[in-house]
Scaffold this active site. Structure first.
Site, short mmCIF file in Angstrom:
data_model
loop_
_atom_site.label_atom_id
_atom_site.label_comp_id
_atom_site.label_asym_id
_atom_site.label_seq_id
_atom_site.Cartn_x
_atom_site.Cartn_y
_atom_site.Cartn_z
N SER A 1 70.54 -19.97 3.82
CA SER A 1 71.93 -19.63 4.07
C SER A 1 72.64 -19.32 2.74
CB SER A 1 72.61 -20.77 4.85
OG SER A 1 73.87 -20.38 5.31
N ASP B 1 67.83 -11.40 15.14
CA ASP B 1 66.68 -11.84 14.37
C ASP B 1 67.16 -12.50 13.09
OD1 ASP B 1 65.02 -10.59 16.22
OD2 ASP B 1 65.10 -8.70 15.13
N HIS C 1 69.95 -19.34 13.08
CA HIS C 1 70.19 -19.50 11.65
C HIS C 1 69.45 -20.74 11.16
CE1 HIS C 1 72.25 -18.83 7.92
NE2 HIS C 1 72.73 -20.07 7.90
#
Length: 194
Positions: free
Chosen positions: A17, A150, A174
């Site tokens: 992230s 995706d 995520h």
């Protein structure tokens, strides 16, 4: 800083992230002399916020909504976030109450001030220059971002810039490292062993 203080070499950096942005920022600022490989997992866009220079970003109202939800009921905000974070809101997704509870529990242990500031940091920090500085010579087709259904792992040997693989994981999550740990671990371990 810690890499030079400890004299670390041949470091493998893995960022998830906004942590992927931090890997890119480190390489952009300090180069690759100590970095053997880099992996960016489920990375955020170089800039999440919609601006005049970033028409594909998200409007500030969306992030203001997150701030409002956080301020009104922090606990519920994290429970709601966990569902979308892991992709459990997608059709056919297998929900794990344990994963939701784990994210909520660790989130509730965090600093309220720090978590609130994090909303601004992940939405308004611009990693564009860091990425351009270190990835300008890479084929843009190999730097593509997977669509929102995706999520991908980008694997790179930063010193050569010769290799940038995109592994697309079809879980739509995520939090793919929690939802599909075997697949993610296989990709990571295979890359590290090469």
């Amino acid at each position: 800083m810690y890499k030079t203080a400890l004299e670390l070499k041949e470091v493998i950096m893995i960022g998830h992230s906004t942590g992927g942005g931090e890997v890119a920022r480190y390489i952009g600022r300090h180069g690759t002399s100590r970095v053997a490989k880099a992996v960016l997992i489920g990375t955020v866009r170089p800039l999440m916020l919609k601006t005049a220079a970033n028409s594909e970003g998200r409007p500030i109202d969306m992030f203001d909504g997150i701030r409002a939800g956080f301020t009104a009921d922090r606990s519920q905000c994290f429970k709601d976030l966990a569902v979308s974070f892991f992709g459990f809101n997608r059709e056919g997704a297998k929900t794990s109450q344990g994963a939701i509870d784990s994210l909520w529990s660790s989130s509730m242990l965090g600093s309220i001030k720090g978590e609130f500031a994090c909303i601004k940091a992940f939405s308004e920090t611009d990693f564009t220059k860091d990425l351009k500085d270190r990835c300008a010579d890479l084929d843009p087709a190999r730097r593509r971002r997977p669509d929102r259904a995706d999520r991908g792992l980008r694997l790179q040997e930063p010193r050569t810039g010769q290799r940038l693989d995109l592994h697309v994981v079809k879980v739509g999550s995520h939090g793919m490292h929690t939802v599909e740990p075997a697949e993610i671990n296989d990709i990571l371990l295979g890359f590290i062993k090469e």
